[in-house]
Design an enzyme around this catalytic site. Structure first.
Site, PDB file in Angstrom:
ATOM      1  CG  ASP A 150      -2.088  -0.902   1.113  1.00 16.41           C
ATOM      2  OD1 ASP A 150      -2.318  -1.432   0.005  1.00 16.41           O
ATOM      3  OD2 ASP A 150      -2.788  -1.099   2.121  1.00 16.41           O
ATOM      4  NE  ARG A 173      -5.604  -1.969  -3.602  1.00 18.82           N
ATOM      5  CZ  ARG A 173      -4.924  -2.196  -2.480  1.00 18.82           C
ATOM      6  NH1 ARG A 173      -4.419  -1.192  -1.792  1.00 18.82           N
ATOM      7  NH2 ARG A 173      -4.752  -3.424  -2.043  1.00 18.82           N
TER       8      ARG A 173
END
Length: 335
Positions: free
Chosen positions: A132, A180
């Site tokens: 992330d 992502r």
């Protein structure tokens, strides 16, 4: 007003006292709608239910900005245990990790060692690991570490935040990496990031469309039905295979739309956060959607019978105190 609310909740997410205090109470005052629980064992039935509905999952064991080595090692061990359980339970699930949880702010080499141990287990279990993106101060270092890891591991990718000016440039360097695509959930300086919704949305569409025309698998992470509709039309127009991407949303958000996308034949993944360090994550979700404040206030101060609680949770009281302080400060700035 929207920007003020966003800044306020981002401020709360970074408050050390509130984050530590929140651990004592579990996922209360509305957070349980968006944080699946505090331990992985309790989340397994949730994952199974979603898998049965043809929805895959990515698990985020919450925690970031760790400055204690033992805490970072403990986080690594929990993640590795989760990987083994995902394999043993035969769950359709991958994981998302944060480098600061694994020691990036302590020592880079220490952090990389922890991540490599996670990737070794994930590779053996045939599980993908997503790194992330966090605050901009860690942005370049995260990309450097990813580039280094990719020399030895293919089961690792990361996130592109479309509110960053560098997003499109870095997209080119990551064309072979699973990514992502998100808008971004932190407050960044105007010298590095767009601030208006219009600019962020426009850049999101530019980047998502470029990725869809590329080679690598892409997770399109948004709850915005207008963006999703435009991308669906783009996908149909360019005859893009549905095997090359997935839509992704956060646990507890727009559940009906999640199920509808699955019915339409799209691959779908739900991002499921869990763990004791839920407060910062929850505040950032309120920053993205201040309307959720109604849930917070009701669950902090009222019982299920709509009666005022005699002893409101300390975090709620502290939040209100900070809100009053924030309002006074803003008022002074305008004078």
């Amino acid at each position: 007003m929207a920007n003020l609310a966003r800044d306020f909740f981002i401020g709360l997410s970074n408050n050390d006292f509130l984050n530590k205090s929140a651990r004592k109470f579990g996922t209360r005052f509305g957070a349980e709608r968006f944080v699946a629980g505090t331990v992985f064992d309790a989340i397994v039935p949730v994952i199974r239910e979603l898998n049965q509905k043809q929805i895959s999952c990515t698990m985020d064991h919450l925690g970031e900005f760790v400055t204690d080595r033992n805490e970072a090692v403990h986080a690594k061990e929990n993640i590795i245990a989760m990987l083994h359980q995902i394999q043993e339970e035969n769950l359709d699930c991958h994981i998302s990790i944060k480098l600061t949880q694994l020691g990036l702010d302590i020592e880079e080499a220490f952090c990389i060692e922890n991540v490599e141990q996670i990737l070794d287990v994930a590779h053996a279990c045939d599980i993908f690991v997503n790194i992330d993106m966090e605050k901009y101060i860690h942005y370049e270092k995260t990309l450097e570490i990813l580039k280094s890891l990719r020399k030895s591991y293919t089961n690792v990718g990361t996130v592109i935040q479309t509110y960053l000016f560098d997003a499109e440039k870095d997209l080119r360097d990551l064309e072979e990496v699973r990514l992502r695509i998100v808008k971004g959930a932190y407050k960044e300086d105007s010298t590095v990031a767009y601030s208006s919704k219009e600019e962020i949305d426009k850049n999101f569409l530019v980047i998502a469309k470029k990725r869809l025309l590329g080679k690598a698998f892409t997770s399109i992470a948004t709850h915005d039905h207008r963006i999703i509709q435009e991308l669906k039309e783009f996908i149909e127009e360019h005859h893009i295979s549905k095997d090359r991407f997935e839509f992704q949303m956060l646990y507890g958000f727009r559940v009906d739309m999640q199920h509808q996308l699955v019915k339409e034949g799209f691959r779908f993944c739900t991002y499921i956060p869990f763990g004791e360090d839920w407060f910062g994550y929850f505040m950032r979700r309120l920053a993205e959607r201040p309307q959720n404040l109604n849930l917070l206030m009701k669950d902090v101060f009222y019982t299920e019978e709509d009666k005022l609680k005699k002893q409101p949770i300390i975090i709620g009281t502290a939040a209100l105190t900070l809100l009053l302080f924030w309002g006074r400060r803003k008022k002074k700035e305008k004078q």
